[in-house]
Scaffold this active site. Sequence first.
Site, PDB file in Angstrom:
ATOM      1  N   GLU A 146       0.834  -1.201   0.000  1.00 54.43           N
ATOM      2  CA  GLU A 146       0.000   0.000   0.000  1.00 54.43           C
ATOM      3  C   GLU A 146       0.870   1.253   0.000  1.00 54.43           C
ATOM      4  O   GLU A 146       0.605   2.220  -0.725  1.00 54.43           O
ATOM      5  CB  GLU A 146      -0.916   0.024   1.237  1.00 54.43           C
ATOM      6  CG  GLU A 146      -1.916  -1.133   1.308  1.00 54.43           C
ATOM      7  CD  GLU A 146      -1.372  -2.356   2.042  1.00 54.43           C
ATOM      8  OE1 GLU A 146      -0.136  -2.608   1.991  1.00 54.43           O
ATOM      9  OE2 GLU A 146      -2.174  -3.075   2.665  1.00 54.43           O
ATOM     10  N   LEU A 191      19.961 -28.348  -6.507  1.00 54.20           N
ATOM     11  CA  LEU A 191      18.743 -27.705  -5.981  1.00 54.20           C
ATOM     12  C   LEU A 191      18.790 -26.190  -6.023  1.00 54.20           C
ATOM     13  O   LEU A 191      18.041 -25.524  -5.325  1.00 54.20           O
ATOM     14  CB  LEU A 191      18.433 -28.173  -4.547  1.00 54.20           C
ATOM     15  CG  LEU A 191      18.066 -29.640  -4.387  1.00 54.20           C
ATOM     16  CD1 LEU A 191      17.771 -29.933  -2.926  1.00 54.20           C
ATOM     17  CD2 LEU A 191      16.869 -30.019  -5.243  1.00 54.20           C
TER      18      LEU A 191
END
Lengths: 361, 361
Positions: free
Chosen positions: A65, A230
Amino acid sequence: MSVELNHLGASRSEELRLFFHADELAWAVAGTTSPNPAVGCLLLDDTGRIIGQGATQPAGGAHAEVMALADAQTHGEDVRGSRAVVTLEPCNHTGRTGPCSHALAEAGVARVDYLFADPNPQAQGGADYLRAHGVEVNGPALSPTHKEDEPPTQWVPIFAVETWLTSAVHLRPHVTLKLASTIDGFIAATDGTSQWITGEAARRYVHEDRARRDAIVVGTGTVDADNPRLTARDESGQPMPQQPLRVVMGRRSIPDDAAIHHPPGQALHLREHDPRVVLQEMHSRGMVDVLVEGGPHITKAFLDAGVVDRIELYQAPSLLRAGQPSMIAPVNLSTSMSDIRELNPRQMRVLGRDTLWTLSR
Amino acid sequence: MSVELNHLGASRSEELRLFFHADELAWAVAGTTSPNPAVGCLLLDDTGRIIGQGATQPAGGAHAEVMALADAQTHGEDVRGSRAVVTLEPCNHTGRTGPCSHALAEAGVARVDYLFADPNPQAQGGADYLRAHGVEVNGPALSPTHKEDEPPTQWVPIFAVETWLTSAVHLRPHVTLKLASTIDGFIAATDGTSQWITGEAARRYVHEDRARRDAIVVGTGTVDADNPRLTARDESGQPMPQQPLRVVMGRRSIPDDAAIHHPPGQALHLREHDPRVVLQEMHSRGMVDVLVEGGPHITKAFLDAGVVDRIELYQAPSLLRAGQPSMIAPVNLSTSMSDIRELNPRQMRVLGRDTLWTLSR
C-alpha cells in the site's frame, strides 16, 4: 487452502480483474518478502484509471500500500479520494514499518477493496481502523475454506499471498509437494534412472518455481541417489539472483562434497525425519513457503503428517510400462473409494510437451 | 498418428482458422459416417465470405464437398469461381456416390485447399484430377508423421478425420484407449471399488465420446466385475440417438442377462483375446473408430499388440494413497529411461474438477 468466491456483487468480473492485476504485482515479488506476505496494491482515481501500483518490499521495507501511494505521488497523482485494491487486508501493526491502514487513511484514500482477511492477530484490524476513519471498506472478497465435503466447483486461480495466509494460520511454512510422473504413473525406470522424464520447458519452470520459494526440502536419500544442486538456475545454467535455502532432512550423514554444499552456506542439514519438526525449525527462521522435492519416502512422510497444502504434479506425455511404481511410498492400507481424498484443482499449465497440474487442499 | 504442419505459407493462421472451421463441421457428424471419413467442407467466394458448408452424410449419402455445393445452391449462391476448404483430399472414386473431384470441377470451383491427403489407393487422385481440370489445388496442409525420434513440439489439435486416416493406412480401426486415475496413479481402491473416481462433468463427457465411436471394447472381466451398460446416455440417463456397438472380447462366457445385452442387438461377444484378431473382425464390419474401455489386462493387451493410436487419460484431483496400482497390467520388464515411449500431447480439457488429457502416437 482452498478459496471460495464471496462478497462479489454485480461488478464481480471487473472487481476480479482488478484483484488479478494486483495479484500480478504480488507474484513479481514472490520469494523475496518472507516473513512478510507477497501483496500487490493498485490505486485508482474516480474514473477507474490506475494512478499507482506497488508490491511488498523485502522484510524491513515498505508494504504494497505504501509502495502504491509513493508510486502515485512520484507521478504527481493526487491520491485523495482514490480507491485502493489490495490482495490482503491492510495491516494495522507497527513493526519495522508503520501500519498501512494509517498510511491509507492519512493519504485520504476514500475506498479500500481487499481480497483476503489478515488472520494474523498482531496485524489484523486494518479494515476496522479504516472504517472508523471514514474509509469505505469492501472485503474480504475471498475466504479460505477447508470444507472437505463441499469442494468448490470452479477453478480458483492461485494468489501469491496464499502461502503466507496458510503459514499465518498454521504457524508453520506453507508446503508445496512437487511430484513428477509419466502418464502411467511411474517416477523412474526399474533400474532407478529418472532423469529427463519431463522436457526442457518443464525443467526451466522448476527453476523459476524454486526462485520464488524460501526453501527446498529433500531427504538424505535424494542427496545420496541424485546428488542434486537444488539451485534455481536460468537457461544458461547460471544461478538466478534469488536462491532458496536448500534443506536436507534425515538422520543419515551427507558427504561434505555433496553438490548441495556448493556454493557453500545455502544448505542446511536437519538431522530429523519428522516433517513437523523440520517445518517448525524453518518457521522459526522466518520461512513461509517451502517446496518439497523429495522422493517417495519424504512425500509419504509429509502426507502422513497432514502438512501438504499444495501439490504440483508434472506429467510427461510418455509411457514407461514398468518402473518404480509410485510417486508416494506405498502404504499398507486397505482402501475403499470412501477413503479418497479430494483436492481442489487450481491451475493447469502446459510446459512444452508436458503439463503441470497444481492442486490445493 | 501424430501430425505435422507443413505447406502453410504466410497466410498460415487464416488458413488454419478455415480448416478448424471445416473440422468443426466434421466433428458434428463424427460417429455417423463409418466406413466413410468424417469430413467438413467450406465454400468461400472471392471476398472470403462463406457461401456453403457441408459434412459427410451416413454411408451411401453425399460427401462433404457435395453437401457444401448443395448448401450454396440452396441459398442461391453462385459457386463458380469459389474456393473450397476441405479437411480431406476430395475423393476420385465412384462408390455409392460419384467422385467429389468431378463434382467440384463441374461446378466451376476455382480453388481447392485440403488438409490431409487421401491414403486410400481406391479413392486417391482427386488433387491430380482437379489440377488436370484447371483447378488450383493446395494441399495437403498437414501430414501424418510417425517419426518417433523427432516428436513435434507444438500441440496440434485433433481433427475428426484422423481416425479414418489411421484406419485407411493400417487397414484396421483406429484405437483410442480410455484410462482414468487419481493423481497418484490408482484406478481403484484395494477393495476393488472404482466407481466415481471422476466427477459428473467427466462422466457426461464419456457418454458424448461414446456416441462418436463406432464401437466400445471391453473384456469379459469388466462385464463380470462391473456389469456395465456401455451405452451413450444423456444427462437424464436416456440413450442418445447414436449408439456404438458394444464389443466384449475374451474366451469366458458372459451371462445372458448382462446389462450389455440390454437393449438387445447392440452387443457382440468375440471369443478372442488377441486385439489384432478382434480389430480385424471389427474392420470387416466397416468400423473405423473404436474406444477401448477395458481394465488393466485389456489395456496391456492392446499396448503389447502395438495397436493403440490415441490415449484419453481422465484424471481426478484426488489422492487414494493405496489401491489397485496400475492402469496397465504390470509387465515383468527391466526398464531404463531409454525405454520410455514418448507420445504426442494433443489436447487438455477441463471437465469440472477433473482433466482429460488426449495423446496420440
